[in-house]
Design a protein around this motif. Structure first.
Motif: not given
Length: 241
Positions: A125-152
């Protein structure tokens, strides 16, 4: 709490002599690289230059590089891919919380990326942009010291990509992880990152600091010199005739 200046004195990622080969072809050729804590770095290079291989090694997803050199990275690492990789049988909030605890933290992360109220939506039900926002949210909850982004943002349309650039930079400024962004887009690298690397034949050939304040605009003529230097490093010349 350490200041941002103090953070930048400590390397989050440290590589010495990192090497990786596939079927006898050297992809990473003795790479030496430091990424200070809290720095936003973009990595450019032609297809097959080893960008994603380097990212996977730092993420701990490529166990064959062990013993090929020295690799030190933080414990808390999150990876965002071009494909959001949301599980279609789980709702958005469940995808964000995958492998973690704390529903409140997941809801807060979704609000940060502009998806408040979409917690119970299904991924389809999500657009492509919304899906990538959800992916960013998933990374945030882990409180990363390092964020690796492969052509997101590679699969997004131009307007959505610009909005996602602003969001990523805003999230970085708020949370201050180190970021390594793999991209083919020179403009994306210049607008987002404070340091741009060019990988060629398995080595870092260019290491360029982008000394312009944020927010940056694609139309800023002062970014043109950086653009020309990076395009030249990639073997690209612009025909203005």
């Amino acid at each position: 709490m350490a200041t941002h200046t103090e953070q930048l004195t400590r390397p989050a990622v440290r590589l010495r002599g990192l090497t990786r080969s596939f079927d006898g072809r050297v992809v990473l050729d003795g790479i030496d690289l430091d990424i200070p804590a809290g720095q936003f770095v973009a990595l450019l290079g032609h297809s097959g230059s080893g960008k994603s291989t380097l990212l996977r090694a730092i993420a701990g997803l490529d166990h064959e590089v062990v013993g090929s050199g020295q690799l030190a990275a933080p414990e808390r690492v999150s990876v965002v891919f071009q494909d959001s990789r949301l599980l279609p049988w789980r709702r958005v909030l469940d995808n964000v919380l995958l492998g973690t605890d704390g529903e409140d933290k997941g809801r807060a992360a979704l609000e940060e990326v502009g998806l408040k109220g979409r917690e119970r939506a299904w991924p389809n039900e999500l657009s492509g942009g919304e899906a990538q926002r959800a992916a960013l949210a998933r990374s945030l909850v882990r409180e990363p010291e390092l964020l690796l982004a492969d052509e997101p943002f590679g699969a997004l349309d131009a307007l959505t990509r610009i909005r996602m650039h602003a969001l990523l930079r805003e999230l970085w400024e708020r949370h201050r992880p180190s970021v390594l962004l793999v991209t083919h887009d020179v403009d994306e690298a210049i607008v987002l990152a404070d340091r741009v690397l060019v990988l060629e034949e398995g080595r870092v050939r260019v290491d360029l600091a982008i000394e312009r304040p944020h927010p940056r605009s694609y139309r800023d003529p002062l970014l043109g010199e950086y653009r020309e230097r990076l395009l030249a490093a990639l073997g690209v010349t612009e025909d203005v005739g």
